[in-house]
Design an enzyme around this catalytic site. Sequence first.
Site, PDB file in Angstrom:
ATOM      1  N   HIS A  10      28.006   6.403  24.226  1.00 32.69           N
ATOM      2  CA  HIS A  10      27.297   5.944  23.025  1.00 32.69           C
ATOM      3  C   HIS A  10      26.344   7.030  22.501  1.00 32.69           C
ATOM      4  O   HIS A  10      25.408   7.400  23.207  1.00 32.69           O
ATOM      5  CB  HIS A  10      26.515   4.687  23.409  1.00 32.69           C
ATOM      6  CG  HIS A  10      25.751   4.067  22.299  1.00 32.69           C
ATOM      7  ND1 HIS A  10      24.401   3.822  22.378  1.00 32.69           N
ATOM      8  CD2 HIS A  10      26.142   3.619  21.077  1.00 32.69           C
ATOM      9  CE1 HIS A  10      23.997   3.236  21.268  1.00 32.69           C
ATOM     10  NE2 HIS A  10      25.031   3.103  20.461  1.00 32.69           N
ATOM     11  N   ARG A  11      26.619   7.549  21.324  1.00 31.61           N
ATOM     12  CA  ARG A  11      25.872   8.685  20.745  1.00 31.61           C
ATOM     13  C   ARG A  11      25.969   9.888  21.691  1.00 31.61           C
ATOM     14  O   ARG A  11      25.024  10.667  21.826  1.00 31.61           O
ATOM     15  CB  ARG A  11      24.403   8.334  20.477  1.00 31.61           C
ATOM     16  CG  ARG A  11      24.200   7.002  19.765  1.00 31.61           C
ATOM     17  CD  ARG A  11      22.731   6.669  19.545  1.00 31.61           C
ATOM     18  NE  ARG A  11      22.549   5.268  19.165  1.00 31.61           N
ATOM     19  CZ  ARG A  11      21.381   4.662  19.024  1.00 31.61           C
ATOM     20  NH1 ARG A  11      20.261   5.338  19.226  1.00 31.61           N
ATOM     21  NH2 ARG A  11      21.305   3.391  18.675  1.00 31.61           N
ATOM     22  N   GLU A  37      31.239   7.816  20.995  1.00 33.01           N
ATOM     23  CA  GLU A  37      30.817   7.097  19.789  1.00 33.01           C
ATOM     24  C   GLU A  37      29.732   7.928  19.130  1.00 33.01           C
ATOM     25  O   GLU A  37      28.855   8.465  19.821  1.00 33.01           O
ATOM     26  CB  GLU A  37      30.259   5.717  20.178  1.00 33.01           C
ATOM     27  CG  GLU A  37      29.952   4.816  18.987  1.00 33.01           C
ATOM     28  CD  GLU A  37      28.507   4.847  18.490  1.00 33.01           C
ATOM     29  OE1 GLU A  37      28.205   4.125  17.528  1.00 33.01           O
ATOM     30  OE2 GLU A  37      27.682   5.600  19.043  1.00 33.01           O
ATOM     31  N   ASP A  39      27.358   8.522  15.164  1.00 30.65           N
ATOM     32  CA  ASP A  39      26.937   7.918  13.895  1.00 30.65           C
ATOM     33  C   ASP A  39      26.909   8.982  12.807  1.00 30.65           C
ATOM     34  O   ASP A  39      26.413  10.082  13.048  1.00 30.65           O
ATOM     35  CB  ASP A  39      25.526   7.348  14.050  1.00 30.65           C
ATOM     36  CG  ASP A  39      25.418   6.383  15.210  1.00 30.65           C
ATOM     37  OD1 ASP A  39      26.004   5.296  15.136  1.00 30.65           O
ATOM     38  OD2 ASP A  39      24.758   6.739  16.215  1.00 30.65           O
ATOM     39  N   HIS A  52      21.785   9.040  13.980  1.00 31.83           N
ATOM     40  CA  HIS A  52      21.785   7.574  13.933  1.00 31.83           C
ATOM     41  C   HIS A  52      20.954   7.001  12.789  1.00 31.83           C
ATOM     42  O   HIS A  52      21.378   6.100  12.083  1.00 31.83           O
ATOM     43  CB  HIS A  52      21.262   7.022  15.265  1.00 31.83           C
ATOM     44  CG  HIS A  52      21.204   5.528  15.308  1.00 31.83           C
ATOM     45  ND1 HIS A  52      20.113   4.815  14.858  1.00 31.83           N
ATOM     46  CD2 HIS A  52      22.109   4.612  15.723  1.00 31.83           C
ATOM     47  CE1 HIS A  52      20.336   3.523  15.004  1.00 31.83           C
ATOM     48  NE2 HIS A  52      21.546   3.364  15.532  1.00 31.83           N
ATOM     49  N   GLU A 112      31.008   5.903  13.615  1.00 31.26           N
ATOM     50  CA  GLU A 112      30.358   4.784  12.935  1.00 31.26           C
ATOM     51  C   GLU A 112      29.770   5.254  11.612  1.00 31.26           C
ATOM     52  O   GLU A 112      28.897   6.129  11.585  1.00 31.26           O
ATOM     53  CB  GLU A 112      29.247   4.163  13.802  1.00 31.26           C
ATOM     54  CG  GLU A 112      28.646   2.969  13.064  1.00 31.26           C
ATOM     55  CD  GLU A 112      27.395   2.371  13.704  1.00 31.26           C
ATOM     56  OE1 GLU A 112      27.130   2.617  14.886  1.00 31.26           O
ATOM     57  OE2 GLU A 112      26.698   1.651  12.973  1.00 31.26           O
ATOM     58  N   LYS A 114      27.284   4.941   8.934  1.00 29.14           N
ATOM     59  CA  LYS A 114      25.966   4.287   8.834  1.00 29.14           C
ATOM     60  C   LYS A 114      25.673   3.974   7.367  1.00 29.14           C
ATOM     61  O   LYS A 114      24.754   4.539   6.768  1.00 29.14           O
ATOM     62  CB  LYS A 114      24.888   5.201   9.433  1.00 29.14           C
ATOM     63  CG  LYS A 114      24.858   5.139  10.944  1.00 29.14           C
ATOM     64  CD  LYS A 114      24.281   3.814  11.414  1.00 29.14           C
ATOM     65  CE  LYS A 114      24.165   3.705  12.918  1.00 29.14           C
ATOM     66  NZ  LYS A 114      24.092   2.302  13.370  1.00 29.14           N
ATOM     67  N   ASP A 234      25.460   4.190  27.134  1.00 28.08           N
ATOM     68  CA  ASP A 234      24.612   5.394  27.153  1.00 28.08           C
ATOM     69  C   ASP A 234      24.833   6.188  28.443  1.00 28.08           C
ATOM     70  O   ASP A 234      24.443   7.349  28.537  1.00 28.08           O
ATOM     71  CB  ASP A 234      23.122   5.014  27.090  1.00 28.08           C
ATOM     72  CG  ASP A 234      22.750   4.279  25.804  1.00 28.08           C
ATOM     73  OD1 ASP A 234      23.456   4.432  24.796  1.00 28.08           O
ATOM     74  OD2 ASP A 234      21.722   3.559  25.820  1.00 28.08           O
TER      75      ASP A 234
HETATM   76  O1  G3P Z   1      28.854   1.395  17.560  1.00 33.66           O
HETATM   77  C1  G3P Z   1      28.159   0.590  18.431  1.00 33.66           C
HETATM   78  C2  G3P Z   1      26.673   0.769  18.299  1.00 33.66           C
HETATM   79  O2  G3P Z   1      26.422   2.149  18.285  1.00 33.66           O
HETATM   80  C3  G3P Z   1      26.096   0.132  17.082  1.00 33.66           C
HETATM   81  O3  G3P Z   1      24.715   0.135  17.068  1.00 33.66           O
HETATM   82  O4  G3P Z   1      22.516   0.970  16.354  1.00 33.66           O
HETATM   83  O5  G3P Z   1      23.596   1.931  18.355  1.00 33.66           O
HETATM   84  O6  G3P Z   1      24.479   2.441  16.103  1.00 33.66           O
HETATM   85  P1  G3P Z   1      23.794   1.430  16.976  1.00 33.66           P
HETATM   86 CA    CA Z   2      26.395   3.680  16.568  1.00 31.16          CA
END
Ligand code: G3P
Ligand code: CA
Length: 239
Positions: A10-11, A37, A39, A52, A112, A114, A234
Site C-alpha cells: 500500500h503506497r 498500490e 495514488d 496520496h 488509484e 485520486k 503497509d
Molecule cells: O486503494 C486502497 C486505499 O489506498 C484507499 O485509501 O486513503 O489509503 O488511498 P487511501
Molecule cells: Ca490509495
Amino acid sequence: MEMQPVIFAHRGASGTHPENTMAAFYAAVEKGADGIELDVQMTRDGEIVIIHDELVNRTTDGAGAIERMTVEEVKELDAGSWFSSSFKGEKIPTLDEFFTWASGNSLQINIELKTNKVPYHGIEKKVLDLIEHFDMRGRVVISSFNFDSIKRVIELDPYIAVAGLVWKIKRDALARAKDLGLTALHTQASFALSRYGKEAVENGMLLRLYTINEIKEWERIKASGIPVEAIITDYPEVF
Ligand code: G3P
Ligand code: CA
C-alpha cells in the site's frame, strides 16, 4: 484449501518507508510483494505524479496544492525527511518514472486515481496513455473512490482492468458497481465481513481489501470464509 491472496504494498512498503516514493516501491519488491498500490494526482502542467494527498504539506517539506504546482516545483520537494532523516532527498515520483522502473519487473500495479476531491480534468486519458506507452495493460488495475472517474476510464478503454473503491460499509456499492459493469471492489474488512460483502461476492465481485496490516485481522477474515482475491497492506513482509 488455504486462501492465498495477492499481496499489494500500500503506497509501496509504506509501513517502513516514506509512502509513494521510489524507496517504498523498491522496498516492496525486496519484501516480496506481488504488487504495488499507488495514488496519482495531476500537476498544473498536466504531469501525473504519485502522491496520496491533494496537498504536499503532510508528506513533503513544502506546502500547497498539487493542482497549482508545476512538475518542476513538485520535483524540488523532499518527500522523505518527514518520515525519517535517512530518507532525506526522496522525491515525489512521476508515473512515467515509476513505469520506467516497473518495466524491469513483473509486479502487479494498482493505480488509484485520486479524483474524489479534485476532479483533475483529463487525468484518466493521461494515465491510460502512459499505460499504453509503457505496455502495462496486462499488469494494471485502475481504481477510484470517484465512480464517475472509473466510468470515464471505461469509456476510453473498455478492456482495461478497473475496480471501485468503497469506504466503510456502503450499502449501494454493489448496485453502483453493477451499473458500471465492474467485477472488482476494493473495500475495507468491515464491508467484506458485512452482508453487503457477501452479496457482492454472490454477484461475482472480486474483493480486494485495504488496509490489512495485522495477521490477526487477516485470520479473522479467513475464518469468515469470505473469498478475498488480494490484500493491500503497509507491511508486505508480514504477509
Ligand atoms: O486503494 C486502497 C486505499 O489506498 C484507499 O485509501 O486513503 O489509503 O488511498 P487511501
Ligand atoms: Ca490509495
